[in-house]
Design a protein around this motif. Structure first.
Motif, PDB file in Angstrom:
ATOM      1  N   LEU A   1     -93.269  -1.068 -88.972  1.00 35.82           N
ATOM      2  CA  LEU A   1     -93.688  -2.684 -89.774  1.00 35.82           C
ATOM      3  C   LEU A   1     -92.274  -3.330 -89.875  1.00 35.82           C
ATOM      4  O   LEU A   1     -92.050  -4.335 -89.581  1.00 35.82           O
TER       5      LEU A   1
ATOM      6  N   VAL B   1     -90.924  -4.670 -86.395  1.00 33.82           N
ATOM      7  CA  VAL B   1     -91.772  -5.651 -86.101  1.00 33.82           C
ATOM      8  C   VAL B   1     -91.266  -6.760 -86.640  1.00 33.82           C
ATOM      9  O   VAL B   1     -91.090  -8.168 -86.255  1.00 33.82           O
TER      10      VAL B   1
ATOM     11  N   LEU C   1     -87.598  -8.162 -85.973  1.00 36.36           N
ATOM     12  CA  LEU C   1     -87.542  -8.882 -84.613  1.00 36.36           C
ATOM     13  C   LEU C   1     -88.136 -10.212 -84.862  1.00 36.36           C
ATOM     14  O   LEU C   1     -87.809 -11.137 -83.988  1.00 36.36           O
ATOM     15  N   SER C   2     -89.409 -10.118 -85.500  1.00 31.65           N
ATOM     16  CA  SER C   2     -89.948 -11.485 -85.350  1.00 31.65           C
ATOM     17  C   SER C   2     -89.153 -12.606 -86.090  1.00 31.65           C
ATOM     18  O   SER C   2     -89.243 -13.605 -85.602  1.00 31.65           O
TER      19      SER C   2
ATOM     20  N   LEU D   1     -86.486 -13.423 -83.895  1.00 33.02           N
ATOM     21  CA  LEU D   1     -87.365 -14.265 -82.937  1.00 33.02           C
ATOM     22  C   LEU D   1     -87.404 -15.925 -83.448  1.00 33.02           C
ATOM     23  O   LEU D   1     -86.941 -16.964 -82.923  1.00 33.02           O
TER      24      LEU D   1
ATOM     25  N   LEU E   1     -94.666 -12.047 -69.917  1.00 28.34           N
ATOM     26  CA  LEU E   1     -95.024 -10.658 -70.443  1.00 28.34           C
ATOM     27  C   LEU E   1     -96.291 -10.455 -70.572  1.00 28.34           C
ATOM     28  O   LEU E   1     -96.587  -9.242 -70.292  1.00 28.34           O
TER      29      LEU E   1
ATOM     30  N   PHE F   1     -88.476  -7.055 -68.103  1.00 25.76           N
ATOM     31  CA  PHE F   1     -87.789  -7.848 -69.045  1.00 25.76           C
ATOM     32  C   PHE F   1     -86.793  -8.719 -68.627  1.00 25.76           C
ATOM     33  O   PHE F   1     -86.735  -9.941 -68.783  1.00 25.76           O
TER      34      PHE F   1
ATOM     35  N   MET G   1     -88.101 -11.859 -67.001  1.00 23.59           N
ATOM     36  CA  MET G   1     -88.628 -12.830 -68.077  1.00 23.59           C
ATOM     37  C   MET G   1     -87.677 -13.713 -68.704  1.00 23.59           C
ATOM     38  O   MET G   1     -87.688 -14.662 -68.795  1.00 23.59           O
TER      39      MET G   1
ATOM     40  N   GLY H   1     -82.247  -3.055 -79.645  1.00 25.61           N
ATOM     41  CA  GLY H   1     -82.557  -4.075 -80.629  1.00 25.61           C
ATOM     42  C   GLY H   1     -81.581  -4.140 -81.532  1.00 25.61           C
ATOM     43  O   GLY H   1     -81.489  -5.588 -82.045  1.00 25.61           O
TER      44      GLY H   1
ATOM     45  N   ARG I   1     -86.213   3.204 -86.232  1.00 24.51           N
ATOM     46  CA  ARG I   1     -86.950   4.045 -85.445  1.00 24.51           C
ATOM     47  C   ARG I   1     -86.309   5.123 -84.438  1.00 24.51           C
ATOM     48  O   ARG I   1     -86.822   6.076 -84.391  1.00 24.51           O
TER      49      ARG I   1
ATOM     50  N   PHE J   1     -85.737 -11.149 -77.798  1.00 31.57           N
ATOM     51  CA  PHE J   1     -86.387 -10.886 -78.938  1.00 31.57           C
ATOM     52  C   PHE J   1     -87.919 -10.736 -78.656  1.00 31.57           C
ATOM     53  O   PHE J   1     -88.654  -9.997 -79.087  1.00 31.57           O
ATOM     54  N   LEU J   2     -88.497 -11.771 -77.920  1.00 37.32           N
ATOM     55  CA  LEU J   2     -89.928 -11.685 -77.783  1.00 37.32           C
ATOM     56  C   LEU J   2     -90.335 -10.562 -77.015  1.00 37.32           C
ATOM     57  O   LEU J   2     -91.312  -9.970 -77.197  1.00 37.32           O
ATOM     58  N   GLY J   3     -89.341 -10.295 -75.876  1.00 39.55           N
ATOM     59  CA  GLY J   3     -89.821  -8.941 -75.032  1.00 39.55           C
ATOM     60  C   GLY J   3     -89.626  -7.640 -75.868  1.00 39.55           C
ATOM     61  O   GLY J   3     -90.436  -6.762 -75.423  1.00 39.55           O
ATOM     62  N   LEU J   4     -88.662  -8.009 -76.780  1.00 39.57           N
ATOM     63  CA  LEU J   4     -88.560  -6.518 -77.596  1.00 39.57           C
ATOM     64  C   LEU J   4     -89.747  -6.300 -78.594  1.00 39.57           C
ATOM     65  O   LEU J   4     -90.019  -5.080 -78.718  1.00 39.57           O
ATOM     66  N   ILE J   5     -90.198  -7.327 -79.053  1.00 39.10           N
ATOM     67  CA  ILE J   5     -91.692  -7.340 -79.980  1.00 39.10           C
ATOM     68  C   ILE J   5     -92.790  -7.263 -79.113  1.00 39.10           C
ATOM     69  O   ILE J   5     -93.665  -6.451 -79.878  1.00 39.10           O
ATOM     70  N   TRP J   6     -92.855  -7.801 -78.310  1.00 39.15           N
ATOM     71  CA  TRP J   6     -94.215  -7.731 -77.454  1.00 39.15           C
ATOM     72  C   TRP J   6     -95.104  -6.337 -77.312  1.00 39.15           C
ATOM     73  O   TRP J   6     -96.270  -6.195 -77.806  1.00 39.15           O
TER      74      TRP J   6
ATOM     75  N   ARG K   1     -95.007  -4.105 -79.407  1.00 40.17           N
ATOM     76  CA  ARG K   1     -95.252  -3.628 -80.837  1.00 40.17           C
ATOM     77  C   ARG K   1     -96.439  -4.084 -81.532  1.00 40.17           C
ATOM     78  O   ARG K   1     -96.717  -3.997 -82.508  1.00 40.17           O
ATOM     79  N   LEU K   2     -96.799  -5.455 -80.870  1.00 43.35           N
ATOM     80  CA  LEU K   2     -97.918  -6.084 -81.670  1.00 43.35           C
ATOM     81  C   LEU K   2     -99.376  -5.478 -81.065  1.00 43.35           C
ATOM     82  O   LEU K   2    -100.073  -6.257 -80.372  1.00 43.35           O
TER      83      LEU K   2
ATOM     84  N   GLN L   1    -102.455  -5.494 -88.446  1.00 41.83           N
ATOM     85  CA  GLN L   1    -101.380  -5.278 -89.387  1.00 41.83           C
ATOM     86  C   GLN L   1     -99.951  -5.629 -88.781  1.00 41.83           C
ATOM     87  O   GLN L   1     -99.297  -6.415 -89.284  1.00 41.83           O
ATOM     88  N   SER L   2     -99.587  -5.104 -87.511  1.00 41.07           N
ATOM     89  CA  SER L   2     -98.368  -5.600 -87.007  1.00 41.07           C
ATOM     90  C   SER L   2     -98.268  -7.088 -86.641  1.00 41.07           C
ATOM     91  O   SER L   2     -97.203  -7.879 -86.951  1.00 41.07           O
TER      92      SER L   2
ATOM     93  N   VAL M   1     -97.913  -9.036 -89.876  1.00 36.14           N
ATOM     94  CA  VAL M   1     -96.386  -8.741 -90.477  1.00 36.14           C
ATOM     95  C   VAL M   1     -95.540  -9.659 -89.534  1.00 36.14           C
ATOM     96  O   VAL M   1     -94.620 -10.417 -90.058  1.00 36.14           O
ATOM     97  N   ALA M   2     -95.778  -9.839 -88.250  1.00 32.61           N
ATOM     98  CA  ALA M   2     -94.922 -10.390 -87.323  1.00 32.61           C
ATOM     99  C   ALA M   2     -95.192 -12.059 -87.693  1.00 32.61           C
ATOM    100  O   ALA M   2     -94.114 -12.723 -87.739  1.00 32.61           O
TER     101      ALA M   2
END
Lengths: 104, 227
Positions: free
Chosen positions: A42, A45, A48-49, A52, A79, A85, A88, B49, B81, B169-174, B176-177, B181-182, B185-186
């Protein structure tokens, strides 16, 4: 506290490496508990969010909606379509660049 | 898996990852690092990341004030991670003492993923090494190319490079959603980070968002109940 950029690069690199070497050194029972792995996932996430949001919707410490929004929409569609990647990222950049060219 | 198939998988992963190293190199230079500083991040930090986080915070804050400190902490927290990957790889690689130093550097998303996809332990070990080394080489070459490109093109906004950073960042998080819960949190993290940005020094809102995620994880808020 002001830290020199070079010192920051070295310190941050060592800090990131510290996780990797800790994983090789500690017994797996410590890190394999559900609460620890769930919180780590978490945390990834959330960071990164947050990045973003700041990279996409702020400029000079204020909230801004501009060409980055259509760029991110294009990125999200690509995506969803499982485009690689790099394709995109380039498509998002091109969207923002063209948007600014045509709409200022 | 046959050795040649394993090598071609590793090279493919290395090449694909390397391609996005070009965007890292260009974005890093656009955020104010020079070519050498950008290259050192790819050589020593070697974790996409964390590298994007570091330059993202520097881009938002500049190098004065708490900016560099916040960039260090953001990169560090995003690297967590890799610690879990290392726990998984350690018994497979079975290295002693100083021989752990190199595989630790190569412990990233891609090397762990390719290793985890192999059936027997011998292939897992080979998959880790081939992929880790392939990604390291391609990632660093690509970083250098990207950094020189970024240096050459002038105004990053005219080329949409700020949007490219957000898209990265969108590509890195994608991926993981994956569950409620994730996603929650996002969403909360983004709202917190953006709304605190006018009030707090740059870089700090990202860390506040991270603290909220820790609370969610520790209390297991909004998790889907297992029946």
């Amino acid at each position: 506290m002001i830290i020199n950029l070079w010192a920051g690069i070295i310190l941050a690199s060592l800090a990131v490496y510290s996780w990797k070497i800790i994983g090789f050194l500690v017994p797996s029972s410590v890190l394999n508990r559900p609460i620890v792995s769930r919180t780590a996932a978490l945390l990834t996430v959330a960071l990164l969010s947050a990045l973003l949001g700041i990279q996409g919707f702020t400029e000079n410490s204020s909230f801004v909606i501009d060409a980055r929004l259509p760029a991110l929409a294009v990125g999200a569609i690509l995506l969803f379509l499982r485009v690689p990647f790099i394709v995109m990222v380039i498509a998002a950049a091109a969207t923002a660049a063209l948007w600014r060219l045509f709409f200022g | 898996m046959a050795k040649s198939a394993l090598i071609s998988t590793s090279m493919g992963v290395g090449l694909a990852t390397g391609l996005y190293g070009i965007s890292f190199g260009a974005l890093s230079v656009a955020s104010g690092l020079d070519v050498l500083q950008t290259q050192v991040l790819s050589l020593l930090m070697f974790s996409g990341g964390s590298q994007f986080a570091f330059i993202g915070v520097i881009a938002a804050s500049g190098i004065g004030g708490v900016g560099v400190g916040a960039a260090i902490v953001s990169a560090w927290l995003l690297g967590i991670r890799n610690g879990f990957y290392a726990v998984r790889m350690a018994p497979i690689l079975n290295r002693i003492g100083l021989a752990k130093l190199l595989p630790a550097l190569l412990t990233i998303d891609e090397s762990t993923a390719v290793a985890a996809a192999q059936a027997d332990e011998g292939d897992q070990k080979k998959g880790f090494w081939y992929t880790g080394l392939a990604v390291f080489v391609f990632w660093n070459i690509a970083t250098l190319i990207g950094a020189f490109l970024g240096d050459a093109i002038g105004d990053p906004k005219a080329w949409g490079l700020d949007a490219a950073a957000a898209a990265a960042f969108l590509g890195l998080i994608w991926p993981r959603l994956v569950e409620r819960q994730s996603l929650a949190v996002a969403a909360i993290a983004m709202v917190i980070a953006v709304s605190l940005t006018p009030a707090l020094p740059a870089g700090v809102p990202v860390l506040v968002a991270g603290a909220v995620a820790i609370a969610f994880g520790a209390l297991n808020l909004l998790a889907v109940k297992v029946k």
